[in-house]
Design a protein around this motif. Sequence first.
Motif, PDB file in Angstrom:
ATOM      1  N   VAL A   1       0.846  -1.185   0.000  1.00 16.77           N
ATOM      2  CA  VAL A   1       0.000   0.000   0.000  1.00 16.77           C
ATOM      3  C   VAL A   1       0.879   1.232   0.000  1.00 16.77           C
ATOM      4  N   GLU A   2       0.762   2.034  -1.059  1.00 17.67           N
ATOM      5  CA  GLU A   2       1.527   3.271  -1.170  1.00 17.67           C
ATOM      6  C   GLU A   2       0.724   4.449  -0.641  1.00 17.67           C
ATOM      7  N   SER A   3       1.447   5.474  -0.228  1.00 17.26           N
ATOM      8  CA  SER A   3       0.834   6.721   0.184  1.00 17.26           C
ATOM      9  C   SER A   3       1.851   7.837   0.021  1.00 17.26           C
ATOM     10  N   GLY A   4       1.381   9.069   0.032  1.00 20.34           N
ATOM     11  CA  GLY A   4       2.263  10.220   0.010  1.00 20.34           C
ATOM     12  C   GLY A   4       2.290  11.011  -1.276  1.00 20.34           C
ATOM     13  N   GLY A   5       1.611  10.534  -2.307  1.00 17.74           N
ATOM     14  CA  GLY A   5       1.589  11.267  -3.562  1.00 17.74           C
ATOM     15  C   GLY A   5       0.783  12.542  -3.444  1.00 17.74           C
TER      16      GLY A   5
ATOM     17  N   GLY B   1       1.865  -2.590  -5.652  1.00 18.52           N
ATOM     18  CA  GLY B   1       0.844  -1.783  -5.024  1.00 18.52           C
ATOM     19  C   GLY B   1      -0.044  -1.131  -6.060  1.00 18.52           C
ATOM     20  N   GLN B   2      -0.996  -0.342  -5.596  1.00 20.78           N
ATOM     21  CA  GLN B   2      -1.964   0.293  -6.484  1.00 20.78           C
ATOM     22  C   GLN B   2      -1.409   1.519  -7.193  1.00 20.78           C
ATOM     23  N   GLY B   3      -0.353   2.096  -6.662  1.00 21.72           N
ATOM     24  CA  GLY B   3       0.228   3.289  -7.238  1.00 21.72           C
ATOM     25  C   GLY B   3      -0.287   4.549  -6.577  1.00 21.72           C
TER      26      GLY B   3
END
Length: 123
Positions: free
Chosen positions: A5-9, A114-116
């Motif tokens: 799980v990515e975050s921060g964009g 991850g989803q991007g």
Amino acid sequence: QVQLVESGGGLVQAGGSLRLSCAASGRYFSNYVMGWFRQAPGNEREFVATISWNNFMTTYADSVKGRFTISRDNAKNTVYLQMNNLKPEDTASYSCAAKLGSLGTNYKEYNYWGQGTQVTVSS
């Protein structure tokens, strides 16, 4: 079976900074390698950076050397991508990926994605 799980964009002006995070769940393997890739519309997926779980070896794309830093926190099963001095050409969807074995720069080597998270840099 690994979940990422990515975050921060987000949206940032040229010269600004962002830090992306990638949290991994599932069984931890001592030789897991994590990577960051990006893809802009009309372009192929591009390697950004990679780091091993069992040591601190890293590899960067020439286009981001000196500006981006990949790091990890094994206790949290999390990898980060600190992006400084962002440029409009950095605009892309950034994805976190995982693989077993050695460091890799080719997306086809990675097994889990991850989803991007979208990063947009304005001029």
